[in-house]
Every structure is written in C-alpha cells, then in structure tokens.
Design an enzyme around this catalytic site. Structure first.
Site, mmCIF file in Angstrom:
data_model
loop_
_atom_site.group_PDB
_atom_site.id
_atom_site.type_symbol
_atom_site.label_atom_id
_atom_site.label_comp_id
_atom_site.label_asym_id
_atom_site.label_seq_id
_atom_site.Cartn_x
_atom_site.Cartn_y
_atom_site.Cartn_z
ATOM 1 N N HIS A 292 0.708 -1.195 0.073
ATOM 2 C CA HIS A 292 -0.028 -0.018 -0.186
ATOM 3 C C HIS A 292 0.860 1.231 0.074
ATOM 4 O O HIS A 292 0.580 2.129 -0.771
ATOM 5 C CB HIS A 292 -0.932 0.006 1.011
ATOM 6 C CG HIS A 292 -1.633 1.113 1.442
ATOM 7 N ND1 HIS A 292 -2.792 1.545 0.984
ATOM 8 C CD2 HIS A 292 -1.156 2.488 2.112
ATOM 9 C CE1 HIS A 292 -3.321 2.696 1.443
ATOM 10 N NE2 HIS A 292 -2.124 3.020 2.079
ATOM 11 N N GLU A 293 1.871 1.231 0.762
ATOM 12 C CA GLU A 293 2.742 2.545 0.977
ATOM 13 C C GLU A 293 3.316 2.564 -0.450
ATOM 14 O O GLU A 293 3.816 3.832 -0.700
ATOM 15 C CB GLU A 293 3.631 2.275 2.215
ATOM 16 C CG GLU A 293 2.929 2.413 3.566
ATOM 17 C CD GLU A 293 2.058 3.536 3.534
ATOM 18 O OE1 GLU A 293 2.536 4.785 3.164
ATOM 19 O OE2 GLU A 293 0.926 3.430 3.845
ATOM 20 N N HIS A 296 1.570 4.325 -2.980
ATOM 21 C CA HIS A 296 1.653 5.877 -2.693
ATOM 22 C C HIS A 296 2.813 6.471 -3.716
ATOM 23 O O HIS A 296 2.335 7.338 -4.240
ATOM 24 C CB HIS A 296 1.846 5.938 -1.293
ATOM 25 C CG HIS A 296 0.137 6.146 -0.447
ATOM 26 N ND1 HIS A 296 -1.051 6.718 -1.152
ATOM 27 C CD2 HIS A 296 -0.075 5.568 0.484
ATOM 28 C CE1 HIS A 296 -1.854 6.849 -0.274
ATOM 29 N NE2 HIS A 296 -1.439 5.864 0.703
ATOM 30 N N GLU A 357 -6.185 7.104 -0.935
ATOM 31 C CA GLU A 357 -6.049 6.015 -0.006
ATOM 32 C C GLU A 357 -6.639 4.744 -0.482
ATOM 33 O O GLU A 357 -6.029 3.721 -0.445
ATOM 34 C CB GLU A 357 -6.583 6.394 1.687
ATOM 35 C CG GLU A 357 -5.792 7.224 2.191
ATOM 36 C CD GLU A 357 -4.359 6.688 2.501
ATOM 37 O OE1 GLU A 357 -4.085 5.634 2.780
ATOM 38 O OE2 GLU A 357 -3.380 7.679 2.612
#
Length: 476
Positions: A292-293, A296, A357
């Site tokens: 997930h990070e 980003h 997100e």
C-alpha cells in the site's frame, strides 16, 4: 491445542499463544499484553534457513514472480497451525498506540516546492489586505458616489459578467491542460508540479526524518530490519515490470518506535516503525501494508495532492478577498474565512485524500497478489484495527472527518477487490493457498470473544436485555 509451531533447521519450537491472547483481550491485563506481544514479535521474526527458488516468468502479458516460499533466501516463518482452537491466531495489539495508527505520515509524503511554501502565506495576506482595503474604501465613499458606482455596475453588468466568464474559462483551461493519467490505474488527475522536481524536494523531508530518528534506527543486522528488507525487496522484484517500480531504488529504514506506522517517500525511502511489526499478525498483512505504501510512491500521490491543494488555494484567494470586502467588520470576516477554509477541507481536501487511500489499497493489493501473498489477509488487518479500537472504547468518528477511510469501509472495499487479486495471483502461477481463509478465522475469533464475554457477565445482572447479545470489551 493452543500452540503455534515454527520450525528452524528441523527443530521445532512451540509458543503458548492462546493463553496470552485470552488474557490480553478478555481481561485487559497490560502485563499479559506485553508478554504476548513480545512472544508474537519473536515468532514473527523467527527466520528459517529454508532455501527458496525464484522463478520469474511472463503470463498473459503480465510479469509475475513465483517463489517457493515468500521472502527470499531466508523466509520469516509465520504459518500458524489451524489444528485445535483458533484463538491463538489472534494478532498481538498494543492498544496503547492504536489511536495513532496511520499507514501514511501525518502530512504529505514530501513538501510542496519551496517557492510556494514562501508565497502561500503572502498570497492570503495580500487577499486579506486587498479585501479590507476595498471595504474601507467603500465605507469612506459619500452616499451619492455609492449610487453612481451602483448605477454604473448595473449599466455594465454584461461586461462584468463577460470578464468573470473569461476568468472562469482561464481556470478551466489551466485545469484541463494540466491533466495527466495516473500510472497503472489510468485515472485522470491534476498535476501542476514536475514529478522529478518533486522527488528531489522529498530529499528535504528525508533529511528531516533521519535527523529525528537518528538514534532509533535499527541496524541492518537486526532480524526485524531483515524481515522488512526481504518483504520490500520481494514486492519490488515481483512488480519490476512496472516502470515506476523499477525506476526507484527502495531504501529501508526501520525505526524503533511504538507507533503503528509506515510510509514511503516519493524518492523510494521506506520507513517502518517497529510498532507496526508488533501489530501485524503475519507476513501477509505486513506485505500488503508495505505494498500500500509503495503504491503511494508509485502513483505519485504526494505530488498530486500538493497540486490539488495549490489549485484550490489559488481559487480560494478570490473568495477570501470577497469575504473581507463584503463583511462589515473584521470579526465577521475572520469567521467567514474560517467557514470558507473548513468547507474547502471537508468538501474537497479530505474526500480527495480518502480517494487516494482507496486507490493505494487497490494497487497495493495487486502488488501483493503478484508477489504470491495471501491477499485475503488484507481485509483482516483492518477488521483487527476496528476491533482493537472497540476494545479501547474509542468513539467512532464519522468518516467525513478523517483523511483516511474508516477501518470498516476499508475492509469491505478490500473484500470486494480480493476476488480480482486472487485471479492475478493465479495468473502468476503462485502456489495454491493452503489452510483456511483468514477472514473465516477472524470471524470465529470474534464469535469466541463474544461467547467469552457472555460467560463473564454476572448471573445477577438484570439491567441488560439478555435476549440481545452484547459485546462488552474490557478497557485497557
């Protein structure tokens, strides 16, 4: 049997996790929680010497990476036996730090360009001075001259309307001429700042973090550092067909901090707090969070968010000038300015942040699927977060007040994405998933906690409606 077994070089060790889980969650004992967290962390970081064979191949035009085990030459053994009772699979939660949990830093992943950092306050100050000057000028005019100006405005209303329309067209043209496609997802987004320039500026924030945590960085020889390094390395290797992933050099930093947090800067600097390692229940959850990070950074969300904020702030200068020009007193103008800023925040900034997100969740899940991770564990993590906050008795704030989706909505969103992620995983010829669905295990754990909480109710209690089950978690 409430034991979890991990094998290292043929020697098996058992950890009595069930008793500590029960003590931590049902009695709220801080000592039990600390002991359980300590054992779970040692269990998570128990590294085996099993050899892993990496086979890279292309399937259906998509690059896939198939390991015989998950994390490279030395894999963190986190598989827990399903035999016997299920309560030992419940993750270790340090409920003292759940409130501060974020999978992104509390501010943008990189600063906006220095020029706008300096100019932005000056722009607002100029708008306030201009609006206030217009108001004072209007008040100082004699009544007859006010009427002359009003009459002139009525006569030239079409010219005024044309000028306002031209200004609006210029803003629209600026917006559409700065639209780009988001990598991977193809979503159209506004991008004002140059991506390369923005990555260079992220070096400033990197220096800031390194200065802040210079005495808390774990060495490369630490087992926790090695686990994070192998997870990130495996994710990047499995997705190296994506140009944005292969273009960055991923550098690992593990910070000895209790906060449950992880973030990745646009230049590929990965920061993971040890509190996150304590919070995840297995390597699959850790892989999804780091995926997930990484998403980003790959999707350039920091530059995108800064671009939107800059564009909205520039538009808000017009309204700010009007507020200070129209309001009869400074006190009313201050209130109007505050209302205008809050409307912008809750109508644009926060919803847009929640959209980013959700997009990072989707792409991060795809990254994890191509790395042969058990993607079903992703939604369980957010369900665990929801449960942990319930145990603490934290009030549930409406989602519109937050920059992140609620834990419950994130879990539901991931559940809808998991079937597609499983297809991606299958297309990469990953090993079939063995054992039960972790989502089922979590539901059974919840049922176990519910039954245990019922057993703890006093027989003499007549204040509660016994026909309705009540989940009364102890506070820590």
């Amino acid at each position: 049997c409430r034991t979890a077994v991990s094998c290292t070089r043929g020697r098996c060790q058992s950890l009595d996790l069930g008793r500590h889980t029960r003590n931590c969650f049902l009695t709220g004992s801080p000592d039990s929680c600390r002991n359980f967290i300590s054992k779970r962390q040692r269990y998570l970081l128990n590294v085996s010497d099993t050899e892993v064979h990496k086979n890279a191949h292309h399937s259906s035009g998509q690059f896939c990476f198939q390991p015989s085990q998950l994390l490279g030459e030395k894999t963190a053994s986190v598989q827990i036996s399903f035999a016997g009772q299920l309560s030992h699979r419940f993750p270790a939660w340090n409920t003292q730090i759940i409130r501060s949990f974020r999978t992104s830093p509390s501010f943008q992943a990189a600063p906006v360009p220095l020029f706008w950092i300096i100019v932005k306050p000056a722009q607002k100050l100029f708008a306030i001075i201009l609006g206030r000057s217009i108001r004072n000028w209007w008040k100082a005019l004699p009544p007859n001259k006010r009427e002359v100006f009003k009459e002139s405005a009525r006569k030239n209303k079409w010219k005024i309307l044309l000028g306002v329309s031209i200004l609006g067209v210029l803003f629209v043209m600026f917006y559409f001429t700065h639209l780009e496609e988001t990598p991977i997802t193809g979503r159209a987004r506004l991008l004002v700042f140059g991506k390369e320039h923005f990555r260079e500026l992220s070096q400033m924030e990197y220096d800031m973090w390194m200065e802040e945590f210079k005495n808390k960085m774990l060495p490369e020889t630490d087992a926790r550092y090695q686990v994070v390094e192998r997870v990130v390395g495996h994710l990047s290797e499995s997705n190296k067909d994506i140009p944005q992933v292969s273009a960055l050099q991923w550098v690992i930093h593990v910070v000895d901090e209790p906060g449950v947090n992880a973030f990745v800067l646009p230049n590929g600097q990965v920061f993971v707090f040890t509190g996150l390692l304590n919070a995840v229940s297995d390597i699959h959850q850790l892989s999804f969070i780091l995926g997930h990070e990484i998403a980003h950074a790959v999707l350039e969300h920091a530059a995108e968010k800064a671009s939107l904020v800059h564009f909205l702030d520039f538009l808000s200068l017009i309204f700010l000038t009007m507020i200070w020009a129209v309001c009869p007193r400074d006190s009313l103008a201050v209130v109007g300015q505050w209302i205008q800023s809050k409307l912008q925040e809750f109508m644009f900034d926060r919803p847009y942040s929640r959209t980013l997100e959700a997009e990072a969740d989707k792409v991060g899940l795809q990254f994890a699927a191509k790395a042969c991770v058990d993607v079903r564990a992703s939604s369980v993590f957010w369900q665990q977060m929801e449960l942990a906050e319930t145990i603490q008795g934290q009030p549930k704030l409406p989602e519109w007040l937050s920059t992140h989706p609620s834990h419950e909505n994130r879990a539901e969103h991931l559940d809808r994405l998991i079937p597609e992620a499983l297809k991606i995983r299958e297309s990469c010829n990953c090993p079939s998933l063995s054992g039960p669905d972790p989502r089922l295990i979590f539901r059974l754990n919840m049922q176990h906690l519910l039954e245990s909480s019922k057993d703890q109710e006093t027989p003499n209690s007549t204040k509660h409606d016994l026909s309705k089950p009540k989940l009364d978690f102890p506070h820590s």
